[in-house]
Design a protein around this motif. Structure first.
Motif, mmCIF file in Angstrom:
data_model
loop_
_atom_site.group_PDB
_atom_site.id
_atom_site.type_symbol
_atom_site.label_atom_id
_atom_site.label_comp_id
_atom_site.label_asym_id
_atom_site.label_seq_id
_atom_site.Cartn_x
_atom_site.Cartn_y
_atom_site.Cartn_z
ATOM 1 N N LYS A 229 -33.316 -12.471 -104.120
ATOM 2 C CA LYS A 229 -33.378 -13.866 -104.598
ATOM 3 C C LYS A 229 -34.689 -14.520 -104.206
ATOM 4 O O LYS A 229 -35.280 -15.272 -104.958
ATOM 5 N N GLU A 230 -35.132 -14.224 -103.004
ATOM 6 C CA GLU A 230 -36.296 -14.885 -102.435
ATOM 7 C C GLU A 230 -37.614 -14.473 -103.118
ATOM 8 O O GLU A 230 -38.406 -15.335 -103.449
ATOM 9 N N PHE A 250 -33.941 -13.809 -112.411
ATOM 10 C CA PHE A 250 -33.216 -15.030 -112.765
ATOM 11 C C PHE A 250 -32.120 -14.747 -113.783
ATOM 12 O O PHE A 250 -30.986 -15.201 -113.636
ATOM 13 N N THR A 269 -24.950 -17.171 -105.601
ATOM 14 C CA THR A 269 -24.893 -18.122 -106.713
ATOM 15 C C THR A 269 -23.556 -18.844 -106.795
ATOM 16 O O THR A 269 -23.457 -19.900 -107.388
ATOM 17 N N THR A 298 -28.830 -24.073 -115.115
ATOM 18 C CA THR A 298 -29.998 -23.215 -114.935
ATOM 19 C C THR A 298 -31.247 -23.984 -115.342
ATOM 20 O O THR A 298 -31.156 -24.958 -116.080
ATOM 21 N N GLU A 300 -34.191 -26.269 -116.132
ATOM 22 C CA GLU A 300 -34.387 -27.714 -115.999
ATOM 23 C C GLU A 300 -33.064 -28.471 -115.937
ATOM 24 O O GLU A 300 -32.991 -29.565 -115.411
ATOM 25 N N THR A 303 -31.540 -29.859 -112.443
ATOM 26 C CA THR A 303 -31.887 -31.092 -111.754
ATOM 27 C C THR A 303 -31.466 -32.330 -112.549
ATOM 28 O O THR A 303 -31.635 -33.439 -112.089
ATOM 29 N N ASP A 326 -29.985 -24.341 -105.705
ATOM 30 C CA ASP A 326 -30.778 -23.329 -105.029
ATOM 31 C C ASP A 326 -31.911 -22.925 -105.973
ATOM 32 O O ASP A 326 -31.971 -23.400 -107.100
ATOM 33 N N ALA A 327 -32.769 -22.037 -105.501
ATOM 34 C CA ALA A 327 -33.805 -21.493 -106.380
ATOM 35 C C ALA A 327 -33.667 -19.980 -106.391
ATOM 36 O O ALA A 327 -33.458 -19.358 -105.355
ATOM 37 N N GLY A 330 -37.751 -18.572 -107.699
ATOM 38 C CA GLY A 330 -38.548 -19.773 -107.903
ATOM 39 C C GLY A 330 -38.024 -20.735 -108.951
ATOM 40 O O GLY A 330 -38.581 -21.805 -109.144
ATOM 41 N N GLN A 331 -36.940 -20.370 -109.650
ATOM 42 C CA GLN A 331 -36.398 -21.272 -110.670
ATOM 43 C C GLN A 331 -35.112 -21.925 -110.168
ATOM 44 O O GLN A 331 -34.277 -21.256 -109.570
ATOM 45 N N PRO A 332 -34.942 -23.233 -110.461
ATOM 46 C CA PRO A 332 -33.744 -23.893 -109.963
ATOM 47 C C PRO A 332 -32.459 -23.371 -110.597
ATOM 48 O O PRO A 332 -32.427 -23.014 -111.779
#
Ligand SMILES: Nc1ncnc2c1ncn2[C@@H]1O[C@H](COP(=O)(O)OP(=O)(O)OP(=O)(O)O)[C@@H](O)[C@H]1O
Ligand SMILES: [Mg+2]
Length: 368
Positions: A229-230, A250, A269, A298, A300, A303, A326-327, A330-332
């Protein structure tokens, strides 16, 4: 959709650019270990097809015995494939002899779970070792080792011995040593499995820096999903010597196709049903019940103020039971467990609104 190109015609829009060779390619690779003393042979890998794109970080995840170490050991010639082909930057290395492998290994760095440092050598001399073996002149070695120790944040530990270092510092020495011969590929076999979570994060950040700043391709194997994930751009899931799923981290995490993948990614997740509700969730609705939903967001959407929009669009009270944002690579990414009135037409309106907002919703059940 493009119109089909007629024979003899040139498709104006289609510019054919040859794809660069992947840093590593496995083609139908199999590995069977001969049985030890009267035992059956062990088929450790079978039919492995996998590309590690140049410049990427690819993680292979699987349980103990799945074949991860075997897979990585085939890339630096510590094991030989029994079938299929392995290509490194387009060159078939499957049939290399020992001299060929010695040359090839200079392009490949490797780091290990237990660091494998020489305890009788200082930090400096551990990092210098591959350069000494390659016959690099003394002055060039000193300059190179100092640069590498600065890169991994150990400039002040040059004269120390491994026994004087923490686990994280030892792995930094391992990384500096692996980079000494300017490899194009870095192999990592459970490189953070012996480290605590915070140290793991700092080592993963260093690996990402090595990947982004030096352009080094990284193939790592792990049984820990947070590692994937990281930092991993791509992930392959291995089970019983076969790759059961692979793709961009992702999309694999947010839409796993294989049950093994689903079990792995759930840990990072999913949101759990809170303890006080467990056992109270029923499949059938009764009068006055609430409907329990899991909503996943997922990109955009993650948020966006989803809950307030649901309330204002549909006019129902949305109760948040549990959640996480979480990310992933790197994607929210977010996951929420909510309850809403389960009577019609409100429940239908909620599900319709979620759909129109582009969110995935899964019905968990009903509670009173
Ligand atoms: N040298 C060997 N001789 C015989 N069998 C072997 C050898 N090395 C590995 N195996 C077998 O091959 C299979 C895959 O082993 P491998 O070490 O690649 O798994 P792994 O995914 O790295 O496991 P772990 O997470 O425990 O390190 C296992 O069944 C293992 O017992
Ligand atoms: Mg292993």
């Amino acid at each position: 959709m493009n119109a089909p190109v007629k024979p003899g015609a040139v498709s104006a829009g289609a510019l054919l650019i040859p794809l660069p060779d992947p840093a590593i390619r496995f083609e139908q690779v199999g590995k069977t270990y001969p049985g030890r003393r009267g035992q059956q042979p062990v088929a450790a890998l079978a039919g492995i097809d996998l590309d590690v794109p140049a410049g990427s970080i690819l993680g292979v995840i699987g349980r103990s015995g799945a074949g991860k170490s075997t897979l990585i050991r085939l890339v630096n010639g510590l094991e030989r494939a029994t079938s299929g082909r392995i290509l490194i930057e387009g060159e078939d290395v499957t049939g290399l002899n020992e001299a060929g492998w010695r040359r090839q290994r200079r392009q490949i760095g490797m780091i290990f779970q237990h660091f494998n440092l020489l305890s009788s050598r200082t930090v400096f001399d551990n990092v210098a070792l591959p350069l000494e073996i390659a016959g690099t002149p003394r002055a060039a070695i000193a300059a190179k080792v100092e640069r590498l120790l600065a890169l991994v944040g150990l400039a002040d530990k040059s004269a120390r011995y491994p026994s004087e270092l923490s686990g994280g510092q030892k792995q930094r020495v391992g990384i500096a040593r692996a980079l000494a011969t300017d490899p194009k590929v870095l192999l990592c076999d459970e490189a953070t499995s012996a480290l605590d979570p915070e140290t793991t994060r700092s080592i993963l950040a260093l690996l990402r820096q090595v990947n982004r700043e030096l352009g080094i391709t990284i193939l790592l194997i792990t049984h820990e999903i947070p590692v994937i994930k990281e930092i991993c751009d791509r992930v392959a899931v291995i089970e019983g010597g076969r790759i059961v799923e692979q793709g961009e981290t992702f999309s694999v995490f947010t839409d796993p196709q294989h049950p093994t993948t689903a079990r792995f990614v759930e840990a990072v997740t999913g949101v759990e049903v809170p303890a006080h509700l467990e056992g109270q969730i029923r499949a059938e609705a009764r009068d006055g019940d609430s409907l329990v939903l899991r909503i996943t967001f997922t990109g955009e959407n993650a948020t966006a103020p989803v809950i307030s929009r649901l309330s204002s669009v549909v006019g129902v009270d949305v109760n948040i039971l549990a959640g996480r944002i979480d990310a992933i690579a790197g994607q929210p990414f977010g996951s929420l467990l909510v309850s809403v009135p389960s009577r019609l037409p409100e429940s239908d309106a909620v599900l319709g609104a979620l759909k129109s907002l582009g969110l995935k919703a899964e019905v968990i059940g009903h509670v009173s």
